[in-house]
Structures are given as C-alpha cells and as structure tokens.
Design an enzyme around this catalytic site. Structure first.
Site, PDB file in Angstrom:
ATOM      1  N   SER A 169       0.845  -1.190   0.000  1.00  0.00           N
ATOM      2  CA  SER A 169       0.000   0.000   0.000  1.00  0.00           C
ATOM      3  C   SER A 169       0.882   1.243   0.000  1.00  0.00           C
ATOM      4  O   SER A 169       1.960   1.276  -0.602  1.00  0.00           O
ATOM      5  CB  SER A 169      -0.909  -0.075   1.236  1.00  0.00           C
ATOM      6  OG  SER A 169      -1.704   1.074   1.359  1.00  0.00           O
ATOM      7  N   SER A 170       0.468   2.270   0.722  1.00  0.00           N
ATOM      8  CA  SER A 170       1.256   3.507   0.851  1.00  0.00           C
ATOM      9  C   SER A 170       0.737   4.279   2.051  1.00  0.00           C
ATOM     10  O   SER A 170      -0.477   4.272   2.328  1.00  0.00           O
ATOM     11  CB  SER A 170       1.095   4.366  -0.402  1.00  0.00           C
ATOM     12  OG  SER A 170       1.563   5.677  -0.152  1.00  0.00           O
TER      13      SER A 170
ATOM     14  N   TYR B  74      -3.441   8.386  -6.995  1.00  0.00           N
ATOM     15  CA  TYR B  74      -2.596   7.252  -6.592  1.00  0.00           C
ATOM     16  C   TYR B  74      -2.979   6.784  -5.186  1.00  0.00           C
ATOM     17  O   TYR B  74      -3.146   5.586  -4.936  1.00  0.00           O
ATOM     18  CB  TYR B  74      -1.129   7.687  -6.641  1.00  0.00           C
ATOM     19  CG  TYR B  74      -0.163   6.780  -5.912  1.00  0.00           C
ATOM     20  CD1 TYR B  74       0.234   5.571  -6.470  1.00  0.00           C
ATOM     21  CD2 TYR B  74       0.352   7.137  -4.660  1.00  0.00           C
ATOM     22  CE1 TYR B  74       1.117   4.740  -5.806  1.00  0.00           C
ATOM     23  CE2 TYR B  74       1.239   6.315  -3.982  1.00  0.00           C
ATOM     24  CZ  TYR B  74       1.617   5.118  -4.559  1.00  0.00           C
ATOM     25  OH  TYR B  74       2.484   4.293  -3.889  1.00  0.00           O
TER      26      TYR B  74
ATOM     27  N   LYS C  39      -4.466   3.062  -3.489  1.00  0.00           N
ATOM     28  CA  LYS C  39      -3.919   2.305  -2.351  1.00  0.00           C
ATOM     29  C   LYS C  39      -4.982   2.116  -1.266  1.00  0.00           C
ATOM     30  O   LYS C  39      -5.001   1.082  -0.581  1.00  0.00           O
ATOM     31  CB  LYS C  39      -2.682   3.022  -1.802  1.00  0.00           C
ATOM     32  CG  LYS C  39      -1.511   3.054  -2.794  1.00  0.00           C
ATOM     33  CD  LYS C  39      -1.081   1.653  -3.213  1.00  0.00           C
ATOM     34  CE  LYS C  39       0.162   1.659  -4.073  1.00  0.00           C
ATOM     35  NZ  LYS C  39       0.627   0.307  -4.418  1.00  0.00           N
TER      36      LYS C  39
END
Ligand code: NAP
Length: 250
Positions: free
Chosen positions: A140-141, A155, A159
């Site tokens: 993920s982030s 973006y 995620k």
C-alpha cells in the site's frame, strides 16, 4: 534451513525497487521466488542472479499488468515453473503526480488498472493455487491514510482501495489459515522517486524530514516488515495495515 524453506513465493514487480528487496529477502529466508516483471527482463534476471548468488532459488516471469487478461497470463507463466504458491506479494504499482484539476480519465484508469484491478484478479485467480496457511501481502502507501501529498490523490485512492481488498479478503481467506495484510511504505529510495529525490541535497533532506527517524526509507526496510508478516511469527496478524513509513504519519 531458512524460515521459509520449502515455500514458494510470487512477488509482482520484483525486477526493481521495493519488490526486488522483498524478493531477495524471501529468497534469503529460503523461499523459492517467482520474480515477476513488466518490461524489464534484464533487471529481473539480475534479481534472480542476486537471489541465486545468496544460495537461494528463483525464476523470472514477465507479464504486463493493467491490461485485460493480465492475471490469467501471469498465473499461466507461473504454472510453468511451480506447482502452487505459499506467499503472494502484490507489489507492482505505478504512481502519478498531478493536481486534482488536471488528472485525465486515461491516466486515472491506468492507475486503477495496475494498482487495484491487477492485484484483485491476481489474488482471485491465485486463491486456488495458494496453499492453506499461506500469506498475501499487498504493498500500500502511507498516502492511503494521510493527505501529505495531495497531488498524489488518485494514486492514494488506488492504495486505499487496495487496503479494502486486504481487509475484506482476510475474512474470505481466513478460514483456510491464509493471512492477508497491507504494508504501507513512506518515501523509499527507488526509481519511481529518482526524478525528484536525487535532484538535490535539499530534496533528499526534505524527504528524510518526513520520517520520525530522519532518513529516507530503503527497499530492505520494507522487505523486513514483509518478512515478519509472511513468517510463522506473523501467523496471528491478518487484515492489518502495517505502517512502514518510518514514522512519517506519527
Ligand atoms: P519501481 O521502482 O518503479 O518498480 C516498480 C516495479 O513494478 C518494477 O518491477 C516494474 O517492472 C513493475 N511494474 C510497474 N508497472 C507494471 C506493469 N504495468 N506491469 C507489470 N509490472 C509493472 O517502484 P517501487 O518504488 O519499488 O514501488 C513498489 C510498490 O511500492 C508500488 O506498489 C508503489 O506504489 C509502492 N510504494 C512505493 C513508495 C516509494 O516511495 N517508492 C512509497 C509507497 C508505496 P518493470 O521494471 O519490468 O517495468
């Protein structure tokens, strides 16, 4: 004997960056690693060679993700080399930095195709190949949980969607003893950031300043977090979002 001896792992996007770091770590721990890549076959072969040089076992499979039929092709390739999988790491991903007002439909669709649809169908088609007691890790982030860089909004949305896959899939695959977790990096020194991170000392210092630990993350930092989740020690952790941002969200 390593902790993962006898296990087979598939790491998507393992030719470079974080994925390569994960593939090398799992290889060192004894897993036989499928090093997936998109277009960079030479880099994937380097990753395979690095794993073999460390005494591990690996093979490369090249399949472009984000296009129709990608997941089927990936597993067809995988099946040529191995019979079943124990660890699936959905790492391959792309980013784009563009203000909310400017992102176009094509770019938006591409982000979701590579970062969300591909891992969804890779996992769905992989589920019957995953052995009971297996592991799924989605990369993920930190941006899925904090508006630190709003120019990366689309973006970050991909995620966040991936994290829902993690959460809900943990309930679907849990009865088979399969854990599903997200690992969320912060800023990591990989090609995706090279265009800004390595342009000046100031950019590097600013990036390091996001982390509570005062440095930029490395692929090995993320790989070690993944190694815990896929190990026997991680058996009771599932549906979890692991903050591997070096305290950037603290
Ligand atoms: P990277 O250095 O750009 O490497 C991306 C990898 O994914 C490469 O192996 C690439 O293969 C593969 N890939 C990309 N698009 C693909 C496609 N359409 N089809 C097949 N393979 C594709 O990226 P990274 O920085 O290591 O990032 C890895 C993951 O961590 C991503 O999911 C990213 O969103 C996430 N992440 C990164 C950071 C960061 O700061 N770096 C922070 C948070 C989260 P080829 O080389 O063969 O094209």
């Amino acid at each position: 004997m390593g902790a993962l001896t006898g296990k087979t792992a598939l790491v998507t996007g393992a030719s470079r960056g974080i994925g390569r770091g994960i593939a090398e770590r799992l290889g060192r721990d004894g897993a036989r690693v499928a090093v997936h890549y998109g277009s960079n076959g030479a880099a994937a072969q380097e990753a395979v060679a690095a794993i073999e040089a460390g005494g591990g076992s690996a093979f490369a499979i090249g399949v472009e993700l984000g296009v129709p039929g990608d997941a089927e092709r990936l597993w067809e390739e995988f099946d040529r080399h191995a019979d079943g999988v124990d660890i699936l790491v959905n790492n391959a991903g792309i980013g784009t930095s563009r203000p909310f007002e400017e992102i176009g439909e094509e770019e938006y669709d591409r982000l979701f195709a590579v970062n969300v649809k591909a891992p969804h169908f890779i996992t769905r088609l992989g589920a019957r190949r995953l052995r009971d007691g297996g592991r799924v890790v989605n990369i993920s982030s930190g941006l899925a949980r904090a508006a630190v860089m709003p120019e990366l909004m689309a973006y970050a949305m991909t995620k966040a969607a991936l994290d829902v896959l993690t959460r809900d899939l943990s309930k679907v695959l849990g009865p088979r003893g399969i854990t599903v977790n997200s690992v969320a990096p912060g800023i990591v020194d990989t090609d995706v950031n090279a265009g800004w991170l390595r342009t000046s000392d100031e950019a590097w210092r600013d990036a390091a300043g996001y982390s509570a630990l005062g440095r930029v993350g490395t692929p090995a930092d993320i790989a070690d977090a993944v190694a815990f989740l896929v190990s026997q020690d991680g058996r009771w952790v599932t549906g979890h979002w692991l903050d591997a941002t070096g305290g950037s969200l603290a």
